[in-house]
Design an enzyme around this catalytic site. Sequence first.
Site, PDB file in Angstrom:
ATOM      1  N   SER A  42       8.663  -2.334  -8.231  1.00  0.00           N
ATOM      2  CA  SER A  42       7.698  -1.344  -7.775  1.00  0.00           C
ATOM      3  C   SER A  42       7.428  -0.284  -8.840  1.00  0.00           C
ATOM      4  CB  SER A  42       8.231  -0.725  -6.477  1.00  0.00           C
ATOM      5  OG  SER A  42       7.268   0.075  -5.846  1.00  0.00           O
ATOM      6  N   HIS A  87       3.826  -4.746  -6.469  1.00  0.00           N
ATOM      7  CA  HIS A  87       3.121  -4.828  -5.194  1.00  0.00           C
ATOM      8  C   HIS A  87       2.247  -3.596  -5.031  1.00  0.00           C
ATOM      9  CE1 HIS A  87       6.811  -2.769  -3.053  1.00  0.00           C
ATOM     10  NE2 HIS A  87       6.243  -1.992  -3.948  1.00  0.00           N
TER      11      HIS A  87
END
Length: 223
Positions: A118, A143
């Site tokens: 992330s 993501h």
Amino acid sequence: MLGGSAHGGPVFGGVQAPGARYILPSFEERTAYGYKRQDPYAKLFEDRIIFLGVQVDDASADDIMAQLLVLESQDPDRDIVMYINSPGGSFTAMTAIYDTMQYVRPQIQTVVLGQAASAAAVLTAAGAPGKRLALPNARILIHQPAVGEAGHGQASDILIQSNEINRMRAWLEETLVKHSSRTLEQVNKDIERDNILSATEALKYGLIDQVLTSRKTLPALVK
């Protein structure tokens, strides 16, 4: 999960805040002025190495930024190495570190140990071109961002949150395009769900420049 919490709590899906850890050992080194006691992190810092081994939050961001600025003041023309093993975290904390990495004069070499998920994946990719590395069994996860507590409140509040998450996603897509070999259309599709990449896959994606199989190749990349 790239997002945020009003109380600075964990925001990465499924990851719990770390509990009690083992006691970090200290050691003594002989210097010209006698013996000096220090811990491993202080020793790494002396060698211009920053270690990001926790979630990306306001506290860790402040620590990282302070170290970057101090190392720049000590020698603005010598590389800084940032080792990363992080589950990600806050979007705003990540952008603060990112901007500081781009702001300081030294080139930042990034090395992934374990995982860069992330927010930490963005910081990995933001290293100096040609100096973004990962160990063979490291993984990188990208993501789309999310905002904590989204969907609650009045309609106007929800609209504000919706606009903000759209802005965050647009920034993330543009930044990953800038620091990878992918197009905007590809990145838009790839971050729709958790996209877990091995070190080799991250290399092909353009998020890193080398899978580091031997320490012998590391010093050559540091000025």
